[in-house]
Design an enzyme around this catalytic site. Structure first.
Site, PDB file in Angstrom:
ATOM      1  N   TRP A  59     -19.729  31.177  14.204  1.00 54.31           N
ATOM      2  CA  TRP A  59     -20.201  31.583  12.892  1.00 54.31           C
ATOM      3  C   TRP A  59     -19.872  33.033  12.547  1.00 54.31           C
ATOM      4  O   TRP A  59     -20.064  33.446  11.407  1.00 54.31           O
ATOM      5  CB  TRP A  59     -21.710  31.355  12.808  1.00 54.31           C
ATOM      6  CG  TRP A  59     -22.045  30.036  12.193  1.00 54.31           C
ATOM      7  CD1 TRP A  59     -21.613  28.804  12.590  1.00 54.31           C
ATOM      8  CD2 TRP A  59     -22.886  29.819  11.049  1.00 54.31           C
ATOM      9  NE1 TRP A  59     -22.141  27.831  11.776  1.00 54.31           N
ATOM     10  CE2 TRP A  59     -22.935  28.436  10.832  1.00 54.31           C
ATOM     11  CE3 TRP A  59     -23.623  30.653  10.214  1.00 54.31           C
ATOM     12  CZ2 TRP A  59     -23.676  27.866   9.789  1.00 54.31           C
ATOM     13  CZ3 TRP A  59     -24.362  30.090   9.196  1.00 54.31           C
ATOM     14  CH2 TRP A  59     -24.379  28.706   8.985  1.00 54.31           C
TER      15      TRP A  59
ATOM     16  N   TYR B 150     -14.031  28.837  17.674  1.00 57.69           N
ATOM     17  CA  TYR B 150     -15.140  28.331  16.862  1.00 57.69           C
ATOM     18  C   TYR B 150     -16.332  29.281  16.902  1.00 57.69           C
ATOM     19  O   TYR B 150     -16.666  29.822  17.952  1.00 57.69           O
ATOM     20  CB  TYR B 150     -15.602  26.949  17.364  1.00 57.69           C
ATOM     21  CG  TYR B 150     -16.720  26.416  16.505  1.00 57.69           C
ATOM     22  CD1 TYR B 150     -16.429  25.832  15.272  1.00 57.69           C
ATOM     23  CD2 TYR B 150     -18.052  26.564  16.867  1.00 57.69           C
ATOM     24  CE1 TYR B 150     -17.450  25.388  14.446  1.00 57.69           C
ATOM     25  CE2 TYR B 150     -19.081  26.115  16.046  1.00 57.69           C
ATOM     26  CZ  TYR B 150     -18.771  25.533  14.834  1.00 57.69           C
ATOM     27  OH  TYR B 150     -19.781  25.106  14.011  1.00 57.69           O
TER      28      TYR B 150
END
Ligand SMILES: Nc1nc2c(c(=O)[nH]1)N[C@H]1C(S)=C(S)[C@@H](COP(=O)(O)OP(=O)(O)OC[C@H]3O[C@@H](n4cnc5c(=O)[nH]c(N)nc54)[C@H](O)[C@@H]3O)O[C@H]1N2
Ligand SMILES: Nc1nc2c(c(=O)[nH]1)N[C@H]1C(S)=C(S)[C@@H](COP(=O)(O)OP(=O)(O)OC[C@H]3O[C@@H](n4cnc5c(=O)[nH]c(N)nc54)[C@H](O)[C@@H]3O)O[C@H]1N2
Ligand SMILES: [Mo]
Length: 773
Positions: A113, A111
């Site tokens: 960005w 996980y």
């Protein structure tokens, strides 16, 4: 590779050009951006920063003792490896684990960005790599952003992207909304950012336009700064985590004054009568009125009644920030925001209704491109096991145990190896000491990073990744009408390589190169993905230049679809012919599906539930751990803008003047925030813009423990996730609950330790082969 030509480029916080002037990188915002973000300046000094990772590294304990659980993770030394040896060791370890336990022992959720740039997007790269070479991996679902709402909203309104987020546009708000009530505010610091890229920052302009027309903005939040000055609005301070009680009381006022839109509720909703019975306290004798909510929320009953009166009879837009659902029972305020809009009869009206999370990110409330830029295909994952993303430490600490999720009873897998590229769990996860213990259970943790984040410092093998300015990519997002050629502006730092290049070589060693690359290099992938988009546009009779021309011109404007709200409008016109994609086809104030799951912590209609984290004698303050205004998460925390917003190298913690006086704290003091999970040091800032009883410390300061092995660590830099509790929002969604916790606050006595977050670990030399290890 220090060309003085302007290169077009993009980031999650804006498009820009980069140009070298002597040995300085000059970053200039895209000329079409009406309100560029100061975060761009974090890139100016990033490329050659000492916090970058210069070459592949291996943790000494792993090198000498081999894979296996090891409590030294986070405190060990690192030894430099050549690239060939690093490849050799990673490939061999993947082969060993997959061979012994299968891909279901590999956690590849990864996980995070990453960076803007759709091809080199690290998470897509790692997923594709694991699928095409090993046959799959255990994945994670949902996000830290919207862990609770992503599960809840499909039950009650339908698809989160199509309806909850696309239903309303900023343009429409600027033109039609009379009252905008925002639970969690509309902080412009947050809409600076949108994943994939954001070439135009338009929120400030639209808010200003609406306010000038006479729209009233009401921000319900513990922080005044969540309401932009341009809104000229009203701040309603609320005790953190209590919005559900406030909205229930507002509904009670609407019902008792006969202000609820009963015709709307009957025609477009199911379950209103069950909620009304709950408001009246039919089952338990507890009336949920303003007098009941006042002591819970810290808002006088008269003010709650007056607020309901301001909403009645007006064109009202209700927004609920992501932050409200990143907390215990986070489903409840999200659900109740929708019920409030419905009770006012607003959904489907121009400028009225419910816009979940509007303002939390720069791509909500915008129009969509007719054709989205294609993502890198991820291949097929042969493993059908997953966790809700924020349950990662539970998974590693409790393999084989069962947990509830959205009506299912699932089992945590037994993970031996985790592969992380493009995320920073020591930024995003809660209770970092617990997370460290969880990672210590692994045989092996492999991390690709651009810089020495705390996650890299806990890895067994660290592979240095390029930053976007050191490679070519294409920046774009489904709601951004500009596609940006991200031209290379600098040579890679040290021995850093693109994630794609690293995975290509690993795939070759694992016999999967052809499947992974499909015979394309990075530039060929860009041309290939661009060509796919071009063909889809051509099917709609839109012609755009060929790849070479696009690349040379740098920026391309794409056609957009102007009609995002049509589904809700059609539903309002005729709910029988145009039902919503919910089980009943209507807005669900009561959900039979959720009721059927039988969860005490998320029943069939929204309710007020006491959180387990409440201030007490030992922990008298709420801590708000929200998004930082000076960077995106932990990215480029060492960048010049982020550093300029710290004091003495420490992150800034805000507290109210009354509290500060009582505690003998003044602006500039080093303070300590303490609870049962650890201690965090920060620099105090006394501000009347935060309500009493609440302190705020944003996320994103790199974790910098004095003693990394301590059971209750002391972070000298200011990472609030040392303190947050690692529990799921509820059995329904198991989302991240990291926004709010409780702490004790005091002035730090004595000499505060120096922050070392950006000092890379010392490269240790390899011991002779047979020294005993
Ligand atoms: N207490 C608390 N915790 C929270 C939140 C909160 O409100 N409160 N918010 C949560 C939310 S909403 C989110 S989305 C998460 C964010 O958590 P993350 O998305 O994990 O945070 P980032 O700092 O963006 O991490 C991205 C990492 O990728 C690295 N990176 C960038 N580009 C590349 C690349 O090209 N290749 C590789 N290999 N790496 C790259 C960066 O250096 C950075 O370390 O945090 C969550 N955590
Ligand atoms: N500059 C910058 N912008 C970002 C990000 C970033 O890291 N930096 N991250 C992006 C990401 S990934 C996401 S998901 C979004 C997140 O969007 P959000 O989660 O909405 O953002 P936050 O800043 O965490 O929270 C917004 C505000 O909610 C208020 N708040 C907290 N708790 C409560 C509560 O219980 N009740 C009420 N009424 N208000 C409360 C806080 O004062 C806080 O400032 O932001 C995005 N925007
Ligand atoms: Mo997020």
């Amino acid at each position: 590779m220090t060309s003085t030509h302007r290169k077009t480029h993009s980031s999650h916080w804006g498009a820009f050009t980069a140009r070298w002037q002597d040995d300085r990188l000059v970053i200039t915002p895209f000329s079409g951006d009406p309100d560029p973000s100061p975060l761009l300046q974090n890139m100016a000094n990033a490329l050659g920063h000492r916090a970058r990772i210069a070459g592949p590294m291996v943790r000494r304990g792993w090198l000498e003792q081999g894979p296996g659980p090891d409590n030294r993770r986070g405190a060990d030394e690192y030894v430099a490896l050549s690239w060939p040896e690093a490849y050799e060791r990673v490939a061999a370890e993947l082969q060993r684990v997959a061979g012994e336990s299968g891909p279901e022992a590999i956690f590849g959720g990864s996980y995070g960005w990453s960076s803007a740039g759709r091809f080199h997007h690290a998470q897509s790269q790692v997923h594709r790599f694991l699928n095409t070479t090993l046959g799959g991996y255990v994945r994670s679902v949902n996000s830290y952003s919207s862990g609770a709402s992503a599960v809840l909203l499909p039950h009650i309104i339908g698809d989160i992207n199509e309806i909850a987020r696309r239903g309303v546009s900023w343009q429409e708000i600027a033109q039609h909304t009379e009252v905008m009530i925002s639970f969690g505010g509309l902080a412009l610091k947050n809409s600076q950012v949108a994943s994939g890229g954001l070439s135009e920052h338009t929120e400030r302009g639209f808010i200003d336009q609406a306010a000038r027309r006479g729209a009233a903005f009401i921000s319900v939040s513990p922080l005044e700064s969540d309401l932009p000055a341009e809104a000229r609005g009203e701040w309603l301070p609320i005790r953190p985590g209590t919005d559900a009680a406030l909205i229930l009381a507002l509904l009670h006022v609407l019902v008792s004054r006969r202000w609820s839109d009963e015709a709307f509720l009957a025609r477009y909703c199911v379950g209103w009568e069950k909620l009304v019975a709950y408001l009246r306290g039919d089952a338990d004798g507890q009336v949920r009125d303003a007098a009941w909510a006042a002591p819970i929320c810290g808002i006088p009953a008269a003010r709650i009644e007056a607020l309901a009166a301001r909403l009645h009879g007006r064109r009202v837009m209700v927004t609920v920030a992501h932050s409200l659902q990143r907390a215990e029972h986070g489903e409840q305020p999200v659900w109740l925001g929708l019920v409030l809009a419905a009770a006012l009869g607003q959904p489907g009206l121009p400028g009225g209704g419910y816009a979940y999370a509007l303002g939390a990110l720069g791509h909500y409330g915008k129009h969509h491109n007719q054709v989205a830029f294609p993502a890198l295909p991820q291949g097929k994952n042969g493993i059908d096991r997953f966790i809700p993303v924020a349950r990662v430490a539970d998974m590693l600490l409790h393999p084989g145990e069962k947990f509830f999720y959205n009506g299912r009873h699932l089992t945590y897998p037994s993970i031996r190896l985790a592969y992380w590229a493009g995320g920073n769990p020591f930024h995003h996860h809660q209770d970092l000491a617990r997370l460290r213990r969880a990672f210590c259970r692994l045989d092996t943790l492999i991390v690709h990073e651009t810089a020495w984040t705390a996650t890299a410092r806990h890895a067994d093998i660290v592979l240095p990744a390029t930053m976007t300015l050191e490679r070519e990519d294409i920046g774009g997002a489904p709601t951004d009408r500009h596609l940006v050629a991200m031209q290379q502006a600098a040579a890679p730092y040290g021995e850093a390589k693109d994630d794609y290049a690293i995975f290509t070589e690993l795939a070759r060693r694992l016999g999967g190169e052809a499947a992974f690359t499909e015979g394309r290099g990075a530039r060929e992938w860009l041309a290939h993905l661009y060509q796919q988009m071009r063909e889809r546009l051509r099917e709609r009779d839109v012609s755009v230049p060929d790849f070479a021309t696009f690349w040379q011109q740098g920026i391309l404007e794409l056609p957009q679809d102007q009609d995002g709200g049509r589904l809700l409008r059609a539903f309002r016109q005729d709910p029988e012919r145009n039902p919503l994609p919910t089980p009943s086809g209507k807005l669900e104030i009561f959900s039979q599906a959720i009721a059927g799951f039988g969860y005490a912590d998320c029943p069939g209609h929204p309710v007020w539930l006491e959180p387990q984290q409440r201030p007490d004698q030992q922990h008298p303050f709420y801590l708000i751990a929200n998004q930082p205004e000076s960077r995106l998460h932990s990215q480029l925390d060492f960048g010049q803008y982020s550093v300029s917003r710290k004091r003495g190298g420490r992150e800034i913690c805000r507290l109210n003047p009354d509290d500060a006086r009582r505690l003998g704290i003044t602006t500039g003091d080093v303070v300590e925030l303490v609870n049962g999970r650890g201690t965090v040091l920060a620099s105090a800032e006394v501000s009347a813009r935060i309500m009493p009883g609440v302190v705020q410390l944003p996320t994103g300061a790199w974790y910098d423990p004095v003693d990394p092995l301590a059971e209750k660590p002391v972070c000298r830099h200011g990472n609030p996730n040392v303190l947050t509790l690692d529990i799921g929002t509820s059995s329904l969604s198991q989302g991240c609950a990291g926004q709010i916790t409780v702490v004790r606050v005091g002035r730090f006595a004595g000499e505060a330790p120096e922050v070392r977050a950006f000092e890379p670990p010392v490269a240790a030399s390899r011991r002779p082969e047979n020294s005993g290890g």
